[in-house]
Design an enzyme around this catalytic site. Structure first.
Site, PDB file in Angstrom:
ATOM      1  CG  ASP A   9      12.631  15.410  10.474  1.00 12.69           C
ATOM      2  OD1 ASP A   9      12.149  15.965  11.845  1.00 12.69           O
ATOM      3  OD2 ASP A   9      13.461  14.742  11.100  1.00 12.69           O
ATOM      4  CG  ASP A  53      12.457  11.850  12.964  1.00 13.06           C
ATOM      5  OD1 ASP A  53      13.938  11.322  13.474  1.00 13.06           O
ATOM      6  OD2 ASP A  53      11.889  13.527  14.472  1.00 13.06           O
ATOM      7  CG  MET A  55      13.701  10.817  18.817  1.00 13.22           C
ATOM      8  SD  MET A  55      12.714   9.061  19.714  1.00 13.22           S
ATOM      9  CE  MET A  55      12.692  10.736  21.614  1.00 13.22           C
ATOM     10  CD  GLU A 373     -23.795 -31.810 -24.028  1.00 11.82           C
ATOM     11  OE1 GLU A 373     -24.405 -31.728 -24.909  1.00 11.82           O
ATOM     12  OE2 GLU A 373     -23.979 -31.053 -23.298  1.00 11.82           O
TER      13      GLU A 373
END
Length: 455
Positions: A9, A53, A55, A373
């Site tokens: 933020d 956040d 914005m 084998e």
């Protein structure tokens, strides 16, 4: 349950408030004030969940989300977008950017903590599957597995649990363009049907009168058959307490009624994509484990598996006081086949020998390709006489019918040595060595025969 949570933020006061709330619940908290810092921290640190956040200047939350989900290192991080935007279109934009959830400010504690705990729990399970798959894939050089799983299409098969036929019909109408949708008013029929594990998502109306939605969530999560099927709740906006309880019981996501069409589509896509990814991880894990212990040419178990499994079989034979025999078989003059007809012919002979070997064994016997084998057969509850009969059957199956290689008949024989477990003195190495000495005796005595050596 604790976790490392990154809060992103650009407002310092928001960071401090959210940090205090999460720290009080014993989460470890990191913070970032920009999208660029958040991306750098996620690439550098071990993070369990991002609270992001929307914005922010320079790079908004949607773009940060897209970049994190587009990076192979961070695409598995759960991301919760937090914003003051509260329109359905905003939530859909976040979900389509790759966010796992969307919380609207002001975020209440009940919403926040139930979401965080639910997503962290899912991440822990997915991380464990992912790490195991990456490890086993690296053993067999399957380095493209993770990218392949991440790109799978999200359309699927859904079951709606609801006694409100109007709501169920609306969900069907919205989802039918992308998914196959069924509905039921009787959960018991689905819970006890083995075919129900094929569903990609359960949609549960929490506000039902004829059954308890919380009980249904609990029953799904406690079922060995159904616990991997994600649950999407439909709940009343005001029913926070029951919604939080449902998430605690194992529901994966929820949306509030009245339903928004685009949000429903976006949340269903997210849940199905996550389930397909986790299912793919489990399947890839099973396949890569199988590849790690299977001989790719013959389809038999390999030496790695034998050396891990034989000590377990010996201990079981001791505990149960049952006999155990081991046979080592070797194709005679196999080098002549490779030199005379080529290595492709040699591979064809090995494949056909493995097929005949399987035909000679009992259901309880286990055949492994030991190398080249040479083959080893474990015969639980087989004494020396039974082991001799099985070995002679194998010898005859090989010698009596020529091997067809590229239209040409090749005569093949096999020599074998048998050892019967002495519980007092044998370990897995001594048992194999004695069978190997029997094989050596069979070779020295003229080949195409079986020799059993006593302890």
């Amino acid at each position: 349950m604790t976790a490392r949570i990154l809060i992103v933020d650009d407002m310092d006061v928001n960071l401090r408030l959210m940090q205090a709330r999460l720290t009080a619940e014993y989460f470890e908290v990191l913070t970032a004030t920009s999208g660029a810092d958040a991306i750098a921290i996620c690439e550098r640190e071990t993070i369990d969940l991002v609270l992001l956040d929307v914005m922010m200047p320079d790079m908004d939350g949607y773009e940060v989300c897209r970049r994190l989900k587009g990076n192979a290192r961070t695409r598995h991080l759960p991301i919760v977008l937090i914003t003051s935007l509260d329109q359905p279109a905003d939530r859909v934009a976040g979900l389509e950017a790759g966010a796992d959830d969307f919380l609207t400010k002001p975020v209440r504690d009940l919403q926040l903590f139930s979401r965080v705990r639910s997503l962290v729990r899912l991440k822990i399970l997915t991380d464990e599957l992912r790490i195991r798959t990456e490890t086993t894939a690296s053993l067999v050089a399957r380095h493209d597995v993770m990218a392949e799983l991440a790109g799978r299409a999200p359309s699927g098969r859904l079951m709606v649990f609801d006694d409100d036929t109007g709501l169920a019909s609306r969900i069907k109408r919205i989802l039918k363009t992308e998914h196959v949708v069924e509905a039921t008013r009787e959960p018991a029929a689905v819970l006890h049907d083995e075919a129900s594990s094929a569903y990609d998502l359960f949609v549960v109306n929490l506000a039902t009168a004829s059954y308890d939605g919380l009980r249904l969530c609990s029953q799904v999560r406690s079922s060995d058959l159904l616990r991997q099927v994600p649950i999407l709740l439909v709940s009343d906006f005001a029913d926070d307490v029951r919604t939080a309880k449902a998430l605690e019981l194992g529901a994966n996501d929820y949306l509030a009624s009245p339903l928004d069409r685009n949000e429903l589509l976006a949340r269903v896509r997210t849940q199905i994509k996550r389930k397909r990814y986790d299912d793919g991880l489990r399947q890839s894990l099973r396949e890569t484990i199988a590849l790690a212990v299977t001989d790719s040419l013959t389809g038999l178990n390999n030496r790695r598996f034998l050396e891990s499994h034989l000590p377990v079989v010996i201990e079981r034979a001791r505990t149960d006081a049952k006999p155990l025999s081991v046979l080592i078989a070797d194709i005679d003059h196999f080098k002549r086949i490779n030199d005379g007809w080529g290595h492709d012919a040699g591979d064809a002979v090995l494949k056909e020998f493995a097929a005949r070997l399987k035909d000679s064994l009992r259901a309880s016997d286990l055949a492994c390709r030991f190398g080249g084998e040479e083959f080893v057969i474990l015969m639980p509850e087989a004494d020396g006489r039974t082991a001799q009969i099985i070995a002679e059957r194998l010898r005859s199956l090989v010698a009596d019918a020529p091997f067809d290689v590229a239209g040409e008949a090749i005569l093949v024989t096999v020599s074998a040595g048998i050892a019967v477990l002495d519980p007092a003195t044998d370990d897995w190495e001594s048992l194999l060595k004695r069978a190997d000495r029997g094989l050596y005796e069979a070779k020295r005595n003229g080949r195409n025969q079986v020799v059993a050596l006593a302890a």
